[in-house]
Scaffold this motif. Structure first.
Motif, PDB file in Angstrom:
ATOM      1  N   ASN A 154       0.732  -1.137  -0.160  1.00  0.00           N
ATOM      2  CA  ASN A 154       0.037  -0.010  -0.020  1.00  0.00           C
ATOM      3  C   ASN A 154       0.820   1.428  -0.189  1.00  0.00           C
ATOM      4  OD1 ASN A 154      -2.493  -1.384   0.239  1.00  0.00           O
ATOM      5  ND2 ASN A 154      -2.719  -1.466   2.223  1.00  0.00           N
ATOM      6  N   ALA A 155       2.178   1.411   0.608  1.00  0.00           N
ATOM      7  CA  ALA A 155       2.986   2.285   0.602  1.00  0.00           C
ATOM      8  C   ALA A 155       3.829   2.493  -0.846  1.00  0.00           C
ATOM      9  CB  ALA A 155       3.850   2.267   1.724  1.00  0.00           C
ATOM     10  N   LEU A 156       3.695   1.766  -1.665  1.00  0.00           N
ATOM     11  CA  LEU A 156       4.516   1.687  -2.995  1.00  0.00           C
ATOM     12  C   LEU A 156       4.015   2.600  -3.953  1.00  0.00           C
ATOM     13  CD1 LEU A 156       5.001  -1.932  -3.805  1.00  0.00           C
ATOM     14  CD2 LEU A 156       6.808  -0.500  -3.014  1.00  0.00           C
ATOM     15  N   PRO A 157       4.717   3.320  -4.369  1.00  0.00           N
ATOM     16  CA  PRO A 157       3.993   4.098  -5.909  1.00  0.00           C
ATOM     17  C   PRO A 157       3.109   3.313  -6.469  1.00  0.00           C
ATOM     18  CG  PRO A 157       6.425   4.233  -5.459  1.00  0.00           C
ATOM     19  CD  PRO A 157       5.957   3.279  -4.832  1.00  0.00           C
ATOM     20  N   THR A 158       2.302   3.877  -7.559  1.00  0.00           N
ATOM     21  CA  THR A 158       1.586   3.203  -8.394  1.00  0.00           C
ATOM     22  C   THR A 158       2.112   2.347  -9.297  1.00  0.00           C
ATOM     23  OG1 THR A 158      -0.175   4.882  -7.756  1.00  0.00           O
ATOM     24  CG2 THR A 158      -0.618   3.259  -9.921  1.00  0.00           C
ATOM     25  N   LEU A 159       2.025   1.073  -9.427  1.00  0.00           N
ATOM     26  CA  LEU A 159       2.721   0.253 -10.495  1.00  0.00           C
ATOM     27  C   LEU A 159       1.652  -0.588 -11.311  1.00  0.00           C
ATOM     28  CD1 LEU A 159       5.054  -1.438  -8.129  1.00  0.00           C
ATOM     29  CD2 LEU A 159       5.837   0.127  -9.957  1.00  0.00           C
ATOM     30  N   THR A 160       1.615  -0.742 -12.540  1.00  0.00           N
ATOM     31  CA  THR A 160       0.840  -0.920 -13.435  1.00  0.00           C
ATOM     32  C   THR A 160       0.984  -2.760 -13.213  1.00  0.00           C
ATOM     33  OG1 THR A 160       2.530  -1.394 -15.453  1.00  0.00           O
ATOM     34  CG2 THR A 160       1.384   0.647 -15.064  1.00  0.00           C
ATOM     35  N   PRO A 161      -0.031  -3.576 -13.657  1.00  0.00           N
ATOM     36  CA  PRO A 161       0.341  -4.921 -13.618  1.00  0.00           C
ATOM     37  C   PRO A 161       1.426  -5.437 -14.353  1.00  0.00           C
ATOM     38  CG  PRO A 161      -2.193  -4.380 -13.940  1.00  0.00           C
ATOM     39  CD  PRO A 161      -1.327  -2.986 -14.116  1.00  0.00           C
ATOM     40  N   LYS A 162       1.748  -5.010 -15.550  1.00  0.00           N
ATOM     41  CA  LYS A 162       2.974  -5.364 -15.925  1.00  0.00           C
ATOM     42  C   LYS A 162       4.152  -5.044 -15.428  1.00  0.00           C
ATOM     43  CE  LYS A 162       1.671  -6.823 -20.525  1.00  0.00           C
ATOM     44  NZ  LYS A 162       2.404  -8.159 -21.194  1.00  0.00           N
ATOM     45  N   GLU A 163       3.992  -3.907 -14.845  1.00  0.00           N
ATOM     46  CA  GLU A 163       5.291  -3.411 -14.190  1.00  0.00           C
ATOM     47  C   GLU A 163       5.606  -4.306 -12.854  1.00  0.00           C
ATOM     48  OE1 GLU A 163       5.796   1.294 -14.939  1.00  0.00           O
ATOM     49  OE2 GLU A 163       4.576   0.617 -13.222  1.00  0.00           O
ATOM     50  N   MET A 164       4.519  -4.708 -12.164  1.00  0.00           N
ATOM     51  CA  MET A 164       4.483  -5.582 -11.214  1.00  0.00           C
ATOM     52  C   MET A 164       5.057  -7.105 -11.483  1.00  0.00           C
ATOM     53  SD  MET A 164       4.322  -5.906  -7.882  1.00  0.00           S
ATOM     54  CE  MET A 164       3.207  -4.718  -7.299  1.00  0.00           C
ATOM     55  N   ALA A 165       4.417  -7.419 -12.534  1.00  0.00           N
ATOM     56  CA  ALA A 165       5.025  -8.884 -13.252  1.00  0.00           C
ATOM     57  C   ALA A 165       6.401  -8.791 -13.363  1.00  0.00           C
ATOM     58  CB  ALA A 165       4.243  -8.975 -14.570  1.00  0.00           C
ATOM     59  N   PHE A 166       6.948  -7.726 -13.935  1.00  0.00           N
ATOM     60  CA  PHE A 166       8.415  -7.641 -14.443  1.00  0.00           C
ATOM     61  C   PHE A 166       9.151  -7.625 -12.999  1.00  0.00           C
ATOM     62  CE2 PHE A 166      11.850  -4.607 -14.043  1.00  0.00           C
ATOM     63  CZ  PHE A 166      12.760  -5.433 -14.975  1.00  0.00           C
ATOM     64  N   ILE A 167       8.583  -6.957 -12.038  1.00  0.00           N
ATOM     65  CA  ILE A 167       9.259  -7.172 -10.773  1.00  0.00           C
ATOM     66  C   ILE A 167       9.486  -8.325 -10.110  1.00  0.00           C
ATOM     67  CG2 ILE A 167       9.353  -6.339  -8.291  1.00  0.00           C
ATOM     68  CD1 ILE A 167       8.300  -3.530  -9.116  1.00  0.00           C
ATOM     69  N   ILE A 168       8.453  -9.132 -10.231  1.00  0.00           N
ATOM     70  CA  ILE A 168       8.371 -10.527  -9.644  1.00  0.00           C
ATOM     71  C   ILE A 168       9.254 -11.476 -10.543  1.00  0.00           C
ATOM     72  CG2 ILE A 168       6.894 -12.508  -9.318  1.00  0.00           C
ATOM     73  CD1 ILE A 168       4.566 -10.597  -8.765  1.00  0.00           C
ATOM     74  N   LEU A 169       9.184 -11.228 -11.814  1.00  0.00           N
ATOM     75  CA  LEU A 169      10.157 -12.134 -12.636  1.00  0.00           C
ATOM     76  C   LEU A 169      11.705 -11.556 -12.765  1.00  0.00           C
ATOM     77  CD1 LEU A 169       7.982 -12.370 -15.614  1.00  0.00           C
ATOM     78  CD2 LEU A 169       8.315 -14.198 -14.041  1.00  0.00           C
ATOM     79  N   ALA A 170      12.153 -10.396 -12.422  1.00  0.00           N
ATOM     80  CA  ALA A 170      13.354  -9.803 -12.533  1.00  0.00           C
ATOM     81  C   ALA A 170      14.066 -10.089 -11.014  1.00  0.00           C
ATOM     82  CB  ALA A 170      13.259  -8.357 -12.559  1.00  0.00           C
ATOM     83  N   ALA A 171      13.136 -10.523 -10.138  1.00  0.00           N
ATOM     84  CA  ALA A 171      13.888 -10.841  -8.676  1.00  0.00           C
ATOM     85  C   ALA A 171      13.916 -12.369  -8.739  1.00  0.00           C
ATOM     86  CB  ALA A 171      12.732 -10.589  -7.506  1.00  0.00           C
ATOM     87  N   THR A 172      13.826 -13.074  -9.613  1.00  0.00           N
ATOM     88  CA  THR A 172      14.319 -14.420  -9.734  1.00  0.00           C
ATOM     89  C   THR A 172      15.725 -14.628 -10.545  1.00  0.00           C
ATOM     90  OG1 THR A 172      13.426 -15.046 -12.198  1.00  0.00           O
ATOM     91  CG2 THR A 172      12.075 -15.006 -10.354  1.00  0.00           C
ATOM     92  N   SER A 173      16.254 -15.717 -10.748  1.00  0.00           N
ATOM     93  CA  SER A 173      17.607 -16.181 -11.376  1.00  0.00           C
ATOM     94  C   SER A 173      17.483 -15.922 -12.941  1.00  0.00           C
ATOM     95  CB  SER A 173      18.141 -17.347 -10.881  1.00  0.00           C
ATOM     96  OG  SER A 173      17.380 -18.309 -11.316  1.00  0.00           O
ATOM     97  N   LEU A 174      16.239 -15.715 -13.328  1.00  0.00           N
ATOM     98  CA  LEU A 174      16.278 -15.697 -14.817  1.00  0.00           C
ATOM     99  C   LEU A 174      16.704 -14.748 -15.636  1.00  0.00           C
ATOM    100  CD1 LEU A 174      12.165 -16.386 -15.310  1.00  0.00           C
ATOM    101  CD2 LEU A 174      14.080 -17.944 -15.436  1.00  0.00           C
ATOM    102  N   LYS A 175      17.494 -14.887 -16.768  1.00  0.00           N
ATOM    103  CA  LYS A 175      18.065 -13.697 -17.578  1.00  0.00           C
ATOM    104  C   LYS A 175      16.755 -12.969 -18.043  1.00  0.00           C
ATOM    105  CE  LYS A 175      22.043 -16.519 -19.366  1.00  0.00           C
ATOM    106  NZ  LYS A 175      21.946 -17.757 -18.393  1.00  0.00           N
ATOM    107  N   TYR A 176      17.325 -11.606 -18.355  1.00  0.00           N
ATOM    108  CA  TYR A 176      16.191 -10.686 -19.015  1.00  0.00           C
ATOM    109  C   TYR A 176      15.652 -11.217 -20.226  1.00  0.00           C
ATOM    110  CZ  TYR A 176      16.521  -6.763 -16.010  1.00  0.00           C
ATOM    111  OH  TYR A 176      16.428  -5.712 -14.911  1.00  0.00           O
TER     112      TYR A 176
END
Length: 228
Positions: A154-176
């Motif tokens: 709730n304290a985060l800046p507004t993130l779009t669904p695509k941005e949230m999806a990116f954050i979750i995936l970028a936090a894994t060990s996957l390459k871009y």
């Protein structure tokens, strides 16, 4: 009919659980995936969505807990039952905090899955009673952690669904490149998402983004050593 997807990398257990689903009345097997990355690609590209995912927690590329974070953020209506041989209270807490609706041991799981599926379809959490866990402690801990995570979000800046999806995936060990494959985007677009997200969150590197995601409960990873 209850639509089922199985995510499992162990061929012997995959064959066993697939056979169970195929012969169980009232269930339909949509497909199976051998790792977390393949699962997310299938969830995004294939229709209809499943009612239930039977999710191995320990898988290559993206583990079951990381996959759950993505699925529950993007498709919260899907129910997920975590299946594992690492049956500790700590693992159950990790799994349920990440968004899994149920947690069960793999041993003789066909005897417990009908109850597990029925329970989570009613919107209730399921914990395998055969594991002899302190269920009250687990549920109370998960409740407190989810409340804490909700406060962070709730304290985060507004993130779009695509941005949230990116954050979750970028936090894994996957390459871009692999993140781009899952999101059906070009690698250039993925770098664009990093720029947009890093500006909003005031972060300067993917490492900082990964730490931020874990510290704020946006994603989780399986911990096979901790029992809390």
């Amino acid at each position: 009919m209850t639509a089922i997807v199985i995510a499992e990398d162990n061929l012997n257990y995959l064959d066993k659980i697939t056979s169970w689903v195929l012969r169980e009345p009232g269930m339909e097997l949509l497909y199976f995936a051998r790792n977390g990355m393949a699962l997310l690609q299938d969830i995004i590209s294939k229709k209809p969505l499943p009612d239930i995912i039977l999710m191995d927690i320990e898988m290559p590329l993206i583990d079951g807990i990381e996959a759950t974070c993505f699925i529950k953020d993007q498709y919260p209506q899907i129910r997920i039952i975590g299946l594992t041989s690492h049956s500790t209270e700590g693992m159950a807490i990790h799994a349920l905090t990440a968004g899994m609706d149920g947690f069960a041991g793999k041993a003789l799981s066909e005897y417990i899955l009908p109850e597990a599926i029925e329970t989570v379809l009613k919107g209730k959490l399921f914990i395998d009673t055969r594991l002899d866990f302190d269920t009250d402690y687990i549920l109370e801990t998960v409740k407190k952690r989810k409340e804490l995570i909700a406060g962070y979000r709730n304290a985060l800046p507004t993130l779009t669904p695509k941005e949230m999806a990116f954050i979750i995936l970028a936090a894994t060990s996957l390459k871009y490149k692999q993140v781009a494959e899952i999101m059906n985007l070009s690698e250039k677009s993925i770098h664009g998402y990093f720029e947009a997200v890093s500006n909003k969150l005031k972060l300067s590197s993917r490492l900082h983004l990964t730490l931020f995601a874990h510290q704020h409960g946006l994603t989780h990873m399986a911990d096979y050593t901790s029992n809390f």
